[in-house]
Design a protein around this motif. Structure first.
Motif, PDB file in Angstrom:
ATOM      1  N   GLN A 231      22.328  47.990  41.173  1.00 27.70           N
ATOM      2  CA  GLN A 231      21.871  48.446  39.886  1.00 27.70           C
ATOM      3  C   GLN A 231      20.743  47.391  39.837  1.00 27.70           C
ATOM      4  O   GLN A 231      20.429  46.316  39.755  1.00 27.70           O
ATOM      5  CB  GLN A 231      22.677  48.302  38.779  1.00 27.70           C
TER       6      GLN A 231
ATOM      7  N   ARG B 246      32.869  48.494  43.921  1.00 27.70           N
ATOM      8  CA  ARG B 246      33.554  50.023  43.648  1.00 27.70           C
ATOM      9  C   ARG B 246      34.791  50.106  44.648  1.00 27.70           C
ATOM     10  O   ARG B 246      35.020  49.344  45.733  1.00 27.70           O
ATOM     11  CB  ARG B 246      32.620  51.149  44.050  1.00 27.70           C
TER      12      ARG B 246
ATOM     13  N   ASP C 109      26.805  36.120  31.461  1.00 30.55           N
ATOM     14  CA  ASP C 109      26.867  37.568  31.245  1.00 30.55           C
ATOM     15  C   ASP C 109      27.606  38.078  29.920  1.00 30.55           C
ATOM     16  O   ASP C 109      28.243  36.918  29.493  1.00 30.55           O
ATOM     17  CB  ASP C 109      27.965  38.031  32.289  1.00 30.55           C
TER      18      ASP C 109
ATOM     19  N   LYS D 283      25.715  44.792  26.739  1.00 32.57           N
ATOM     20  CA  LYS D 283      25.533  46.266  26.247  1.00 32.57           C
ATOM     21  C   LYS D 283      26.132  46.442  24.753  1.00 32.57           C
ATOM     22  O   LYS D 283      25.298  47.472  24.281  1.00 32.57           O
ATOM     23  CB  LYS D 283      26.516  47.134  27.542  1.00 32.57           C
TER      24      LYS D 283
ATOM     25  N   GLU E  98      19.265  52.189  27.777  1.00 33.98           N
ATOM     26  CA  GLU E  98      19.660  53.740  28.133  1.00 33.98           C
ATOM     27  C   GLU E  98      18.482  54.614  27.850  1.00 33.98           C
ATOM     28  O   GLU E  98      18.363  55.694  28.109  1.00 33.98           O
ATOM     29  CB  GLU E  98      21.097  54.459  27.449  1.00 33.98           C
TER      30      GLU E  98
ATOM     31  N   TYR F 154      20.645  52.546  32.715  1.00 37.41           N
ATOM     32  CA  TYR F 154      20.637  53.838  33.152  1.00 37.41           C
ATOM     33  C   TYR F 154      19.373  54.379  32.909  1.00 37.41           C
ATOM     34  O   TYR F 154      18.750  54.939  33.775  1.00 37.41           O
ATOM     35  CB  TYR F 154      21.730  54.839  32.464  1.00 37.41           C
TER      36      TYR F 154
END
Ligand code: C2E
Ligand code: CA
Ligand code: CA
Length: 757
Positions: free
Chosen positions: A522, A539, A657, A681, A717, A736
């Motif tokens: 990302q 993933r 983080d 987030k 976002e 995103y």
């Protein structure tokens, strides 16, 4: 232990039985010994008496024969009287009188003491008491004993008669002599060992008249009649007298016997027969007397037996008690935690074993786990940790009902079993308890707070067996930790998560070799919109799991299952090789952020492996950023500070983080060479509509700036969020709004599009 307990009493009973046996045997042998001694004494007595009486009679017979012949020839009553008086004077204690009678029964002469009988012209053939022995003596060579009688008030006498014959053997007269009955008494009482109760009898065998009976006392009547014939026969048969036996068999031989008297009492006796003078001499003692003596002796044994056994019993009791005490102590130790004194896992297991029939009312099983307890041990030492644990135990006990049971499962885990009334009541109590155990702790002048999470499972709803309940409570405790809430009730869907985690763990073991794991990247951009780097995101795709499994589901499982070192090194390898190739191909240099889990980070050999991997990929150290989370501070701080410093010295950067969601203290942050803070987030999500989230973001930015760190906001976002963050002083963004995580080829296109052109 039970075996020893049983054995100790077994040994006691064995000794007891042996001693009882010993008592019985020694009593019986004592009985026999005493009986033997008794018999021996009786026998030797009767032999002695028999000898005395017999020699007395033999001597008497000789005297009477000599004197009788002498006086019969002269036939002068005066001379006779003189001779007899002289004889009598020789032993007045023995002799009561003498007399000579012609064969027709007329008296020829007497001693002075019997003068009266002479004057009365008594004829012995006509006297009841004398006739029988008189006539009998005429037919006998030997002396004959007559019936005892009382001639004068002076006392009882026993007459003796001896036929006097001339040289041709013709009967010329009968010499009679009488001696005092008391003479016998004298013989018998001369022996001091004679028991007072002894009964001595002399019985004439010819006609069964009693000659002497020590029982008779002053009553002369018993000498006037013969003994009852049947009684006499019974007496003979107790001696073992057979029908064909003659008296010779018993002459001079003492025979012991035990007989039952007419009044039912038992007599222990010995008898001897004098064949010449035809009488039985018998000595008897009441058997009960003997028994009483045996009893006295045996009593001593019984007393010693009782004393011995009481001592023995007390000794065994003492041993048993101390054994029992030790056993209970061991049992207590086995079932209790030595540190807090609470029942331990063993006790819980025992409760489980007893739980064959669960109670008929609902229960709540509360599972408590302290948060970051390891931090206490690491920061303040184990002694301090122990004191805190004791304090936790004390607070738990103080905050539960008396009937509730609390166990320490080990470490910082506690279990409480209590009655369940309602969700609200239990929740209130639980929150109250958690509040109590999370209140400030003061140890050695240091004050600190500890978090705690509690999971509650209800019986029977969340499990019927204790095992099930424990698992449910454990699952809900983890849910509480995950949600960062103090108390969480078990819900069925949590079980699904649990089962799913088990499946994940199983399938994850083969995920790397099956090529199911791959990386996405990302992009991260600066506040002017320029591309700065990527975050590598793992993933996992598995068909059995229904396709993609999100990393925040499988990474914690991999951590728990110890799979993280392998998966982690795969992530490093794959990310670095793909990205370094991309950088070379496109001739670009951008930062590469790699997430490192706690276990992976702390795994020994992590740093050398990382350096080796970077070298192999040929990437520049300064481009590498390691993202770590605050949960790392639960572990050994000293080790972490050293490790982070070592990493930092290699030029590798450190990013904190999810900052603001954990428990890190600002002072810790100060000690660490952290280069970047990632604003979580969850704050960014609410930055537009929630003032407190906005405030939180602003203070994080202030802290970071103050420490000279770069600020990166993740999960951006939309433009409004980006705008606000930019205004607040945030340095870079990820989200995103800028780009979703991309496969390596898509990243290439992205870079082609955004950077190169
Ligand atoms: P994280 O480190 O906080 O990663 C950021 C997560 O936020 C990523 O989810 C990313 O896809 C997601 N994200 C980024 N921007 C947005 C956005 O604008 N909106 C939304 N809704 N989400 C956004 P992802 O990839 O599912 O990763 C989740 C977590 O899994 C990560 O959180 C990280 O803790 C862990 N993780 C992912 N990859 C790795 C890895 O390679 N190693 C380790 N140890 N952990 C990893
Ligand atoms: Ca991350
Ligand atoms: Ca994050």
């Amino acid at each position: 232990m039970a075996l020893l307990k049983r054995n100790i009493w077994l040994i006691y009973y064995l000794i007891l039985a042996t001693s009882v046996l010993l008592l019985v045997v020694s009593s019986i042998s004592r009985w026999h010994d005493m009986e033997d001694t008794y018999r021996m004494r009786q026998t030797s007595l009767i032999e002695q008496w028999y000898g005395n009486i017999n020699s007395l009679l033999v001597q008497q017979e000789t005297i009477m024969d000599v004197v009788g012949r002498k006086v019969a020839e002269k036939a002068d009553p005066d001379a006779m009287q003189k001779e007899f008086d002289r004889l009598e004077a020789m032993n007045p204690d023995l002799f009561a009188g003498f007399g000579l009678t012609w064969p027709n029964g007329e008296i020829a002469g007497v001693s002075s003491s019997l003068k009266e009988a002479m004057q009365m012209r008594l004829n012995l053939t006509q006297l009841d008491a004398a006739r029988d022995s008189f006539l009998y003596s005429m037919m006998q060579e030997k002396m004959v004993i007559g019936r005892a009688y009382q001639p004068t008030s002076a006392g009882m006498v026993v007459p003796l008669r001896k036929a006097i014959r001339n040289d041709n053997g013709d009967l010329i007269a009968i010499m009679s002599g009488a001696f005092w009955l008391d003479t016998f008494r004298g013989i018998f009482t001369c022996d001091r060992s004679l028991p007072e109760c002894a009964d001595i009898k002399i019985i004439r065998s010819r006609d069964h008249y009693l000659l002497f009976d020590s029982d008779a006392g002053d009553d002369p009547d018993i000498y006037h009649y013969p003994m009852d014939e049947r009684a006499y026969q019974r007496f003979l048969s107790t001696l073992g007298w057979g029908v064909n036996d003659g008296y010779q068999a018993f002459s001079g031989v003492p025979v012991s016997y035990l007989r039952e008297a007419a009044d039912g009492t038992r007599k222990m006796g010995v008898a001897i027969y004098d064949e010449r003078y035809e009488f039985w001499l018998a000595l008897e003692v009441d058997f009960s007397r003997f028994i009483a003596q045996v009893r006295n002796n045996v009593m001593v044994y019984i007393a010693s037996f009782i004393v011995f056994n009481i001592c023995l019993y007390l000794l065994f009791r003492l041993i048993y008690n101390s054994e029992e005490k030790r056993r209970l102590e061991l049992l207590y130790q086995a079932n209790h935690d030595t540190l807090t004194g609470l029942p331990n896992r063993n006790s819980l297991q025992q409760l489980y074993d007893r739980w064959r029939e669960p109670p008929g009312y609902p229960l709540a099983l509360q599972f408590i786990d302290m948060n970051n307890f390891k931090g206490v041990n690491d920061s303040f030492g184990h002694e301090c940790g122990d004191r805190v644990l004791r304090e936790i135990a004390r607070r738990i006990k103080n905050n539960i009902e008396e009937r509730d049971q609390v166990f320490r499962l080990g470490g910082d885990e506690f279990v409480i079993i209590s009655r369940y009334y309602s969700e609200k009541a239990t929740l209130d109590d639980a929150r109250h308890l958690v509040a109590a155990i999370t209140d400030t702790y003061s140890v050695d002048g240091r004050n600190f707070m500890l978090g705690a999470s509690m999971g509650i499972a209800r019986f029977p709803k969340d499990g019927r067996s204790l095992d099930q309940l424990l698992r449910s409570a454990d699952i809900s405790m983890y849910e509480a930790k995950r949600q960062r809430i103090p108390v969480c009730f078990f819900e069925d869907h949590m079980q699904d998560v649990y089962l799913r985690n088990i499946a994940i763990e199983h399938l994850l073991r083969t995920a790397v070799v099956n090529d199911e794991i791959f990386m996405m990247y990302q992009p991260q951009v600066a506040n002017d919109g320029s591309f700065t780097g990527v975050e590598c995101l793992v993933r996992w795709e598995n068909e059995a799991m229904g396709g993609m499994v999100p990393p925040d589901q499988f990474i914690p499982v991999a951590e728990q299952a110890g799979l993280m070192p392998d998966i982690g090194s795969f992530i490093l390898q794959r990310s670095l090789s793909e990205l370094s190739e991309l950088q070379k191909n496109m001739d670009l240099a951008f930062s590469v952020s790699i997430n490192i889990s706690v276990r992976q980070f702390l795994h020994e050999g992590f740093l050398p492996a990382l350096l080796l991997e970077i070298k192999r990929s040929g990437m520049n150290h300064v481009l590498i950023v390691l993202e770590i989370t605050e949960s790392i501070f639960i572990e050994d701080m000293q080790q972490i500070i050293q490790l982070i410093s070592a990493i930092h010295e290699k030029g590798i950067r450190i990013s904190m983080d999810d900052f603001g969601t954990g428990y890190s203290s600002l002072s810790l942050l100060h000690k660490l060479p952290v280069d970047e803070l990632k604003i979580d987030k969850s704050f960014v999500d609410h930055i537009l509509d929630d003032a407190s989230a906005r405030q939180m973001v602003q203070s994080i930015i202030a802290i970071g700036k103050n420490q000279g760190m770069t600020l990166l906001a993740e999960g951006v976002e939309n433009e409004q969020q980006a705008q606000l963050l930019r205004e607040s002083g945030c340095d870079s963004f990820q989200g995103y709004y800028f780009s979703r995580p991309l496969m390596i080829d898509d990243l290439k296109d992205y870079l082609q599009d955004k950077v190169v052109s």
